[in-house]
Design an enzyme around this catalytic site. Structure first.
Site, PDB file in Angstrom:
ATOM      1  N   VAL A 157       8.043  14.421  -6.799  1.00 39.27           N
ATOM      2  CA  VAL A 157       9.075  15.411  -6.477  1.00 39.27           C
ATOM      3  C   VAL A 157       9.844  15.851  -7.707  1.00 39.27           C
ATOM      4  O   VAL A 157      10.462  16.910  -7.722  1.00 39.27           O
ATOM      5  CB  VAL A 157      10.092  14.931  -5.408  1.00 39.27           C
ATOM      6  CG1 VAL A 157       9.451  14.912  -4.042  1.00 39.27           C
ATOM      7  CG2 VAL A 157      10.684  13.593  -5.757  1.00 39.27           C
TER       8      VAL A 157
ATOM      9  N   GLN B 268       9.947  15.390 -12.181  1.00 40.89           N
ATOM     10  CA  GLN B 268       9.602  14.753 -13.456  1.00 40.89           C
ATOM     11  C   GLN B 268      10.877  14.755 -14.280  1.00 40.89           C
ATOM     12  O   GLN B 268      11.226  15.743 -14.915  1.00 40.89           O
ATOM     13  CB  GLN B 268       8.490  15.563 -14.136  1.00 40.89           C
ATOM     14  CG  GLN B 268       8.335  15.333 -15.636  1.00 40.89           C
ATOM     15  CD  GLN B 268       7.240  14.350 -15.972  1.00 40.89           C
ATOM     16  OE1 GLN B 268       6.202  14.316 -15.346  1.00 40.89           O
ATOM     17  NE2 GLN B 268       7.480  13.545 -16.992  1.00 40.89           N
ATOM     18  N   GLY B 269      11.610  13.670 -14.190  1.00 42.63           N
ATOM     19  CA  GLY B 269      12.886  13.586 -14.880  1.00 42.63           C
ATOM     20  C   GLY B 269      12.680  13.294 -16.353  1.00 42.63           C
ATOM     21  O   GLY B 269      11.568  13.366 -16.860  1.00 42.63           O
ATOM     22  N   ALA B 270      13.785  12.956 -17.022  1.00 49.49           N
ATOM     23  CA  ALA B 270      13.697  12.689 -18.445  1.00 49.49           C
ATOM     24  C   ALA B 270      13.085  11.319 -18.682  1.00 49.49           C
ATOM     25  O   ALA B 270      12.368  11.091 -19.639  1.00 49.49           O
ATOM     26  CB  ALA B 270      15.085  12.749 -19.053  1.00 49.49           C
TER      27      ALA B 270
ATOM     28  N   VAL C  46       9.811  10.734 -10.168  1.00 47.82           N
ATOM     29  CA  VAL C  46      10.354  10.386  -8.870  1.00 47.82           C
ATOM     30  C   VAL C  46       9.368  10.877  -7.810  1.00 47.82           C
ATOM     31  O   VAL C  46       8.966  12.041  -7.829  1.00 47.82           O
ATOM     32  CB  VAL C  46      11.752  11.012  -8.682  1.00 47.82           C
ATOM     33  CG1 VAL C  46      12.278  10.737  -7.290  1.00 47.82           C
ATOM     34  CG2 VAL C  46      12.720  10.459  -9.735  1.00 47.82           C
TER      35      VAL C  46
ATOM     36  N   LYS D 202      10.819   5.490  -7.892  1.00 44.35           N
ATOM     37  CA  LYS D 202      11.193   5.989  -9.211  1.00 44.35           C
ATOM     38  C   LYS D 202      10.551   5.090 -10.249  1.00 44.35           C
ATOM     39  O   LYS D 202      10.833   3.900 -10.315  1.00 44.35           O
ATOM     40  CB  LYS D 202      12.713   5.990  -9.352  1.00 44.35           C
ATOM     41  CG  LYS D 202      13.191   6.502 -10.706  1.00 44.35           C
ATOM     42  CD  LYS D 202      14.682   6.804 -10.671  1.00 44.35           C
ATOM     43  CE  LYS D 202      15.192   7.131 -12.061  1.00 44.35           C
ATOM     44  NZ  LYS D 202      16.613   7.490 -12.060  1.00 44.35           N
TER      45      LYS D 202
ATOM     46  N   ASP E  60      26.002   9.000 -16.161  1.00 46.40           N
ATOM     47  CA  ASP E  60      25.318  10.300 -16.106  1.00 46.40           C
ATOM     48  C   ASP E  60      25.786  11.075 -14.875  1.00 46.40           C
ATOM     49  O   ASP E  60      25.004  11.405 -13.988  1.00 46.40           O
ATOM     50  CB  ASP E  60      23.793  10.082 -16.080  1.00 46.40           C
ATOM     51  CG  ASP E  60      23.013  11.373 -16.347  1.00 46.40           C
ATOM     52  OD1 ASP E  60      23.616  12.360 -16.799  1.00 46.40           O
ATOM     53  OD2 ASP E  60      21.788  11.382 -16.100  1.00 46.40           O
TER      54      ASP E  60
HETATM   55  N1  LIG Z   1      17.020   7.984  -3.046  1.00 43.95           N
HETATM   56  C1  LIG Z   1      16.810   9.300  -3.135  1.00 43.95           C
HETATM   57  N2  LIG Z   1      16.802  10.045  -2.015  1.00 43.95           N
HETATM   58  C2  LIG Z   1      16.575  11.377  -2.097  1.00 43.95           C
HETATM   59  N3  LIG Z   1      16.337  12.038  -3.217  1.00 43.95           N
HETATM   60  C3  LIG Z   1      16.324  11.357  -4.366  1.00 43.95           C
HETATM   61  C4  LIG Z   1      16.561   9.956  -4.399  1.00 43.95           C
HETATM   62  N4  LIG Z   1      16.461   9.534  -5.669  1.00 43.95           N
HETATM   63  C5  LIG Z   1      16.180  10.618  -6.409  1.00 43.95           C
HETATM   64  N5  LIG Z   1      16.098  11.729  -5.651  1.00 43.95           N
HETATM   65  C6  LIG Z   1      15.805  13.115  -6.138  1.00 43.95           C
HETATM   66  O1  LIG Z   1      15.095  13.038  -7.363  1.00 43.95           O
HETATM   67  C7  LIG Z   1      15.866  13.591  -8.439  1.00 43.95           C
HETATM   68  C8  LIG Z   1      15.698  12.757  -9.698  1.00 43.95           C
HETATM   69  O2  LIG Z   1      16.114  11.425  -9.472  1.00 43.95           O
HETATM   70  P1  LIG Z   1      16.959  10.583 -10.537  1.00 43.95           P
HETATM   71  O3  LIG Z   1      18.165  11.337 -10.906  1.00 43.95           O
HETATM   72  O4  LIG Z   1      17.153   9.218 -10.024  1.00 43.95           O
HETATM   73  O5  LIG Z   1      15.951  10.490 -11.752  1.00 43.95           O
HETATM   74  P2  LIG Z   1      15.967  11.262 -13.144  1.00 43.95           P
HETATM   75  O6  LIG Z   1      16.863  12.426 -13.080  1.00 43.95           O
HETATM   76  O7  LIG Z   1      14.564  11.444 -13.488  1.00 43.95           O
HETATM   77  O8  LIG Z   1      16.586  10.256 -14.096  1.00 43.95           O
HETATM   78  P3  LIG Z   1      17.265  10.687 -15.443  1.00 43.95           P
HETATM   79  O9  LIG Z   1      18.463  11.529 -15.043  1.00 43.95           O
HETATM   80  O10 LIG Z   1      17.626   9.426 -16.076  1.00 43.95           O
HETATM   81  O11 LIG Z   1      16.259  11.512 -16.143  1.00 43.95           O
HETATM   82  C9  LIG Z   1      17.274  13.635  -7.920  1.00 43.95           C
HETATM   83  O12 LIG Z   1      18.042  14.638  -8.545  1.00 43.95           O
HETATM   84  C10 LIG Z   1      17.067  13.864  -6.426  1.00 43.95           C
HETATM   85  O13 LIG Z   1      16.844  15.230  -6.187  1.00 43.95           O
HETATM   86 MG   LIG Z   2      19.106  12.446 -12.454  1.00 43.05          MG
END
Ligand SMILES: Nc1ncnc2c1ncn2[C@@H]1O[C@H](COP(=O)(O)OP(=O)(O)OP(=O)(O)O)[C@@H](O)[C@H]1O
Ligand SMILES: [Mg+2]
Ligand SMILES: [Fe+2]
Lengths: 228, 340
Positions: A17, A19-21, A25, A38, A136
């Protein structure tokens, strides 16, 4: 299995869903529950020692931060499984959309907007008063559920527990990061952060020391020489 | 098609003085530059730097015209750095520009130095709408364009990365010629041992004060004890600091849904930083755009080019208004030449 579904570690049927940094996810199921997986992966650009340290630290902090936040009365996803082999966490999937998307959609009344912003401020204050710094605080890291407008905080990988003498600085920086995240993601809607900060100030028991330091952190940016 | 417009740009906001000539077709006709170099262990002070600029600027203008094979009659406008930067060097440069504008009877265009770096990077590399990492002596910013402004998504909450590198070089007693950062980069190639150092990222922001104070005490102790060499320290310092920069850049890319990244500013010519950034961009299916020291480091063309872009929008100012300002944020000026 459909095309976009893949196996991550030992977990089948994962749908990417985001591709974060730091990681990917996925949406998946865990014992029939709607879950989020994650996974942090190795960053090839950084030294292996540093990479290992950071990946481990953040996986640990993500779990610890969520648990601590819960104890402080803040809603976070329930952690279902932590796998240090594949550096992944499985947690409950939270219903709703990110505050970022909610704000961009703009389908809210003034009153609803006020409620969400003040809930953000109040809950961040509760975290801070419990010595938890999120690290963050962006609008992508808060999920809002409609129609109740209840909030869930996610993405605790950069969170940490602040110790007494660093408290004001760490919390001041946390607020500063949040202010800039609001400004950047929602440049067309000024004043959002101020409303959240207002609620924060009413809730926190440490307003004076935190606010002083927050103002100082902001000033630092203004005063810094910009040569070069 | 008509003849292209030609602009001469003046940059002197820090320890380099540069004069460049660029055409509205994006051709860089000449771009000479001189650097004020101080002895090892010392930094450059405003007064001495201004004096240096005053001494070399006139010959530099002549050299620039000669190299471009042009005469003053060919110049359509003059662009200068309005800020940010050091007061005295900025003003010394602007004074010469103003004088020439009056003698040559050409209009003046003010330019924000940071915007100069960004537009120069886009011109030279062809990057269209990248996330920009702007890293120099006084600036550390992660920038994205949106609605007529270069918006700052992440930045340092204390000292700038270039400043951090310079101060670290000073601790080790490295030469300032051609720059402290360059000498750290060379020495780092001989390092073999990775020493863990403080790593400090806050969302899209970074903090370098922790690693600098570590370098100033702990690292120096290791050196004295003989458990680490200068090369090991340079290597570990670079690996840590650059990893922080790549991380916040990647976070901004994820946030803005952007694939490409452009590195600008003096620290941007570091090959190791470029290599690390490229690995990250490749992993995301994006592209790294970077330039070499001719364009990364402060120069006149980087002022002339955005000067032309602004000139195209009619943004000229009268002599009386051609002032300088030490503080002038990247997100201040309206970028009216971009429509995306
Ligand atoms: N438990 C959850 N339930 C629903 N949606 C989620 C959940 N965890 C994450 N998401 C969705 O996935 C997106 C990315 O998740 P998350 O912020 O944890 O990771 P990331 O942004 O890749 O991490 P980072 O900010 O360190 O790069 C969130 O913005 C949200 O849209
Ligand atoms: Mg995030
Ligand atoms: Fe510069």
């Amino acid at each position: 299995m459909t095309e976009e579904e893949q196996v991550v570690g030992l977990v089948p049927k994962c749908k990417l869903v985001c591709q974060g940094a730091e990681g990917r996810v996925f949406e998946t199921r865990y014992f029939k529950r709607r879950a989020i997986l994650k996974q942090r992966f190795d960053k090839m650009y950084r030294h292996p020692i540093l990479n290992k340290k950071l990946t481990r630290q953040r996986l640990g902090m993500e779990v610890k931060g969520m648990m601590k936040a819960r104890k402080l009365g803040i809603r976070t996803p329930t952690v279902l499984l932590v796998d240090t082999e594949t550096n992944s966490i499985i947690m409950d999937r939270v219903e709703g959309i990110t505050v970022k998307d909610w704000l961009r959609k703009g389908k809210y009344t003034e009153e609803e907007l006020g409620r969400v912003l003040s809930a953000i401020g109040t809950q961040v204050a509760a975290m801070h008063d419990g010595s938890l710094v999120h690290g963050d605080l962006t609008t992508s890291n808060i999920i809002v559920r409609e129609p109740s407008l209840e909030l869930t905080f996610i993405d605790f990988g950069l969170s940490f527990n602040t110790v007494a003498q660093n408290g004001p600085e760490d919390k001041g920086v946390d607020l500063y990061v949040m202010e800039r995240a609001f400004l950047n993601a929602h440049a067309d809607k000024p004043g959002l952060f101020d409303k959240a900060l207002e609620a924060y100030s009413q809730k926190t028991n440490q307003w004076k020391s935190t606010f002083n330091r927050y103002s100082e952190v902001r000033m630092r940016g203004r005063k810094r020489s910009m040569v070069g | 098609m008509g003849k292209p417009t030609i602009c001469m740009g003046f940059e002197g906001s820090a320890n380099k003085i540069g004069v460049g000539i660029v055409t509205s077709d994006g051709d860089i006709l000449a771009n000479p530059r001189k650097t004020f170099i101080t002895p090892p262990g010392t930094g450059f002070l405003p007064r001495e730097t201004a004096l240096h600029h005053q001494q070399v600027i006139v010959p530099l203008v002549q050299e620039c015209l000669k190299e471009a094979n042009l005469t003053p009659k060919d110049i359509d406008c003059l662009a200068y750095t309005k800020g940010p930067g050091m007061g005295a060097p900025l003003v010394s440069t602007a004074v010469v520009m103003r004088t020439l504008a009056q003698i040559w009877k050409v209009p003046i265009v003010p330019v924000n130095h940071c915007v100069g770096h960004i537009e120069m990077g886009r011109l030279v590399t062809g990057a269209v709408d990248p996330i920009v990492l702007y890293v120099s002596g006084g600036n550390t910013q992660v920038i994205a364009y949106s609605e007529k402004r270069y918006r700052i998504f992440g930045e340092t909450i204390d000292i700038a990365v270039g400043n951090c590198l310079d101060r670290f070089a000073r601790v080790l007693g490295l030469s300032n010629d051609p720059s402290p950062g360059y000498n750290i980069e060379q020495l780092a190639k001989e390092g073999s041992q990775y020493i863990e150092m403080p790593y400090n990222v806050k969302g899209m922001d970074v903090s370098f004060s922790g690693i600098l104070s570590f370098a100033e005490d702990t690292a120096v102790k290791l050196l004295k004890k003989g458990t680490a060499t200068k090369a090991d320290l340079c290597y570990s310092f670079q690996e840590t600091v650059f990893a922080m920069l790549v991380e916040i850049t990647e976070r901004a890319m994820a946030h803005c849904n952007t694939q490409d990244v452009l590195i600008v500013g003096g620290v941007g010519c570091n090959k190791r930083l470029q290599a690390m950034m490229k690995i990250m961009a490749d992993e995301r299916g994006g592209k790294l755009y970077a330039t070499d020291e001719r364009y990364c480091i402060d120069n006149g063309a980087m002022i002339a080019w955005p000067g032309l872009l602004a000139f195209g929008q009619g943004d000229t100012i009268p002599v009386e208004e051609s002032t300088c300002t030490q503080r002038y944020r990247t997100d201040d000026p309206v970028i009216n030449w971009r429509d995306d």
